[in-house]
Motif scaffolding. Structure first.
Motif, PDB file in Angstrom:
ATOM      1  N   PHE A  76       0.840  -1.202   0.000  1.00 61.62           N
ATOM      2  CA  PHE A  76       0.000   0.000   0.000  1.00 61.62           C
ATOM      3  C   PHE A  76       0.875   1.252   0.000  1.00 61.62           C
ATOM      4  CE2 PHE A  76       0.449  -1.478   4.368  1.00 61.62           C
ATOM      5  CZ  PHE A  76       0.938  -0.355   5.027  1.00 61.62           C
ATOM      6  N   ASP A  77       0.273   2.366  -0.426  1.00 58.96           N
ATOM      7  CA  ASP A  77       0.972   3.655  -0.451  1.00 58.96           C
ATOM      8  C   ASP A  77       1.090   4.231   0.957  1.00 58.96           C
ATOM      9  OD1 ASP A  77       1.416   3.780  -3.164  1.00 58.96           O
ATOM     10  OD2 ASP A  77      -0.374   4.961  -3.598  1.00 58.96           O
ATOM     11  N   ILE A  78       2.267   4.727   1.282  1.00 56.72           N
ATOM     12  CA  ILE A  78       2.475   5.488   2.509  1.00 56.72           C
ATOM     13  C   ILE A  78       2.373   6.966   2.159  1.00 56.72           C
ATOM     14  CG2 ILE A  78       4.120   6.071   4.326  1.00 56.72           C
ATOM     15  CD1 ILE A  78       5.182   3.163   4.038  1.00 56.72           C
ATOM     16  N   ILE A  79       3.093   7.350   1.127  1.00 62.96           N
ATOM     17  CA  ILE A  79       2.958   8.688   0.527  1.00 62.96           C
ATOM     18  C   ILE A  79       2.620   8.430  -0.938  1.00 62.96           C
ATOM     19  CG2 ILE A  79       4.111  10.845  -0.075  1.00 62.96           C
ATOM     20  CD1 ILE A  79       5.897  10.448   2.383  1.00 62.96           C
ATOM     21  N   LYS A  80       1.405   8.784  -1.312  1.00 63.83           N
ATOM     22  CA  LYS A  80       0.862   8.433  -2.629  1.00 63.83           C
ATOM     23  C   LYS A  80       1.845   8.714  -3.769  1.00 63.83           C
ATOM     24  CE  LYS A  80      -3.431   8.583  -5.154  1.00 63.83           C
ATOM     25  NZ  LYS A  80      -3.553   7.165  -5.235  1.00 63.83           N
ATOM     26  N   ASN A  81       2.042   7.692  -4.592  1.00 67.27           N
ATOM     27  CA  ASN A  81       2.913   7.752  -5.772  1.00 67.27           C
ATOM     28  C   ASN A  81       4.372   8.077  -5.457  1.00 67.27           C
ATOM     29  OD1 ASN A  81       0.717   7.186  -7.475  1.00 67.27           O
ATOM     30  ND2 ASN A  81       0.164   9.352  -7.523  1.00 67.27           N
ATOM     31  N   PHE A  82       4.780   7.857  -4.190  1.00 65.73           N
ATOM     32  CA  PHE A  82       6.178   8.126  -3.843  1.00 65.73           C
ATOM     33  C   PHE A  82       6.768   7.015  -2.968  1.00 65.73           C
ATOM     34  CE2 PHE A  82       9.523  10.385  -1.363  1.00 65.73           C
ATOM     35  CZ  PHE A  82      10.390  10.561  -2.418  1.00 65.73           C
ATOM     36  N   LEU A 138      15.013  -8.092   5.016  1.00 61.71           N
ATOM     37  CA  LEU A 138      13.587  -7.917   4.790  1.00 61.71           C
ATOM     38  C   LEU A 138      13.339  -6.428   4.563  1.00 61.71           C
ATOM     39  CD1 LEU A 138      10.728  -8.888   4.574  1.00 61.71           C
ATOM     40  CD2 LEU A 138      10.561  -8.839   7.054  1.00 61.71           C
ATOM     41  N   ASP A 139      13.356  -6.036   3.306  1.00 65.28           N
ATOM     42  CA  ASP A 139      13.129  -4.645   2.921  1.00 65.28           C
ATOM     43  C   ASP A 139      11.628  -4.445   2.755  1.00 65.28           C
ATOM     44  OD1 ASP A 139      15.878  -4.166   2.857  1.00 65.28           O
ATOM     45  OD2 ASP A 139      16.026  -4.796   0.764  1.00 65.28           O
ATOM     46  N   PHE A 140      11.138  -3.244   3.122  1.00 66.07           N
ATOM     47  CA  PHE A 140       9.691  -3.056   3.066  1.00 66.07           C
ATOM     48  C   PHE A 140       9.251  -1.653   2.659  1.00 66.07           C
ATOM     49  CE2 PHE A 140      11.260  -2.708   7.367  1.00 66.07           C
ATOM     50  CZ  PHE A 140      10.763  -1.486   7.810  1.00 66.07           C
ATOM     51  N   LEU A 141      10.171  -0.739   2.516  1.00 60.36           N
ATOM     52  CA  LEU A 141       9.832   0.611   2.073  1.00 60.36           C
ATOM     53  C   LEU A 141      10.378   0.803   0.666  1.00 60.36           C
ATOM     54  CD1 LEU A 141      10.807   2.484   5.349  1.00 60.36           C
ATOM     55  CD2 LEU A 141       8.485   1.995   4.537  1.00 60.36           C
ATOM     56  N   GLN A 142       9.505   1.211  -0.248  1.00 57.54           N
ATOM     57  CA  GLN A 142       9.932   1.386  -1.634  1.00 57.54           C
ATOM     58  C   GLN A 142       9.688   2.821  -2.076  1.00 57.54           C
ATOM     59  OE1 GLN A 142       8.485  -1.572  -4.317  1.00 57.54           O
ATOM     60  NE2 GLN A 142       9.354  -0.576  -6.099  1.00 57.54           N
ATOM     61  N   ILE A 143      10.724   3.435  -2.662  1.00 58.90           N
ATOM     62  CA  ILE A 143      10.599   4.771  -3.239  1.00 58.90           C
ATOM     63  C   ILE A 143      10.444   4.605  -4.743  1.00 58.90           C
ATOM     64  CG2 ILE A 143      11.762   6.957  -3.694  1.00 58.90           C
ATOM     65  CD1 ILE A 143      12.948   6.829  -0.932  1.00 58.90           C
ATOM     66  N   LEU A 144       9.268   5.055  -5.218  1.00 60.17           N
ATOM     67  CA  LEU A 144       8.904   4.899  -6.628  1.00 60.17           C
ATOM     68  C   LEU A 144       9.212   3.468  -7.056  1.00 60.17           C
ATOM     69  CD1 LEU A 144      10.267   8.347  -7.883  1.00 60.17           C
ATOM     70  CD2 LEU A 144       7.903   7.773  -7.304  1.00 60.17           C
ATOM     71  N   ASP A 145       9.761   3.287  -8.230  1.00 62.76           N
ATOM     72  CA  ASP A 145      10.205   1.960  -8.652  1.00 62.76           C
ATOM     73  C   ASP A 145      11.731   1.898  -8.643  1.00 62.76           C
ATOM     74  OD1 ASP A 145       7.744   0.753  -9.017  1.00 62.76           O
ATOM     75  OD2 ASP A 145       7.538   1.530 -11.054  1.00 62.76           O
TER      76      ASP A 145
END
Length: 172
Positions: free
Chosen positions: A34-40, A121-128
């Motif tokens: 899910f998005d934490i900060i939309k589209n980012f 175990l990575d879980f935060l993604q910035i864009l792609d």
């Protein structure tokens, strides 16, 4: 060892936050995205078994032996760098304390990831662009502060001085 006592509790706190977060995610949230900060920034858990960022691109850096050895070397550099700093200064600046706490916590979390999780175990993604975890945040804070301090105080210490310090301290 007494010089490092001020770092034990903060490092352990950051280490526990990282590992408890990963444990909770692995048991209850691996299937969520899910998005934490939309589209980012997105919550997108993945186990990176390549053992390092470079391991995604260069095979040698996904070797457990190599990555554990690199972790041990990084911890050694943090500790000996701080010993040299203390040999030159009596008072420890807050920025140096933050570098030590974040750097050591990040390195120890990375070591635990490799030894206990078989990867990160990575879980935060910035864009792609990339995916990371709290340990990577700790290391980034330490690296940014280190570079800033290095630029501001580049005349006070050199790699040669550090190398000689380690040589004489440990008779390498």
């Amino acid at each position: 060892m007494q010089k490092f006592n001020i770092f034990i509790i903060p490092v352990l706190c950051l280490l526990l936050i990282d590992q408890i977060t990963k444990t909770i995610i692995s048991f209850a949230f691996m299937q969520y995205d899910f998005d934490i900060i939309k589209n980012f920034i997105t919550f997108n858990p993945k186990l990176n078994t390549e053992l390092s960022w470079a391991g995604n691109y260069i095979d040698i850096f996904s070797s457990p032996l190599v990555t554990v050895l690199l972790n041990v070397i990084a911890i050694f550099i943090f500790l000996t760098g701080y010993l040299l700093y203390k040999a030159k200064r009596e008072q420890t600046k807050l920025s140096v304390k933050v570098i030590m706490v974040c750097g050591l916590a990040g390195c120890l979390c990375s070591l635990i990831d490799k030894l206990l999780w078989g990867g990160s175990l990575d879980f935060l993604q910035i864009l792609d662009l990339f995916i990371f975890d709290l340990k990577d945040c700790y290391l980034t804070v330490a690296e940014v502060l280190f570079v800033i301090i290095g630029v501001l105080h580049n005349k006070e210490i050199s790699v040669k001085e550090y190398s000689l310090f380690c040589y004489h301290k440990f008779k390498l």
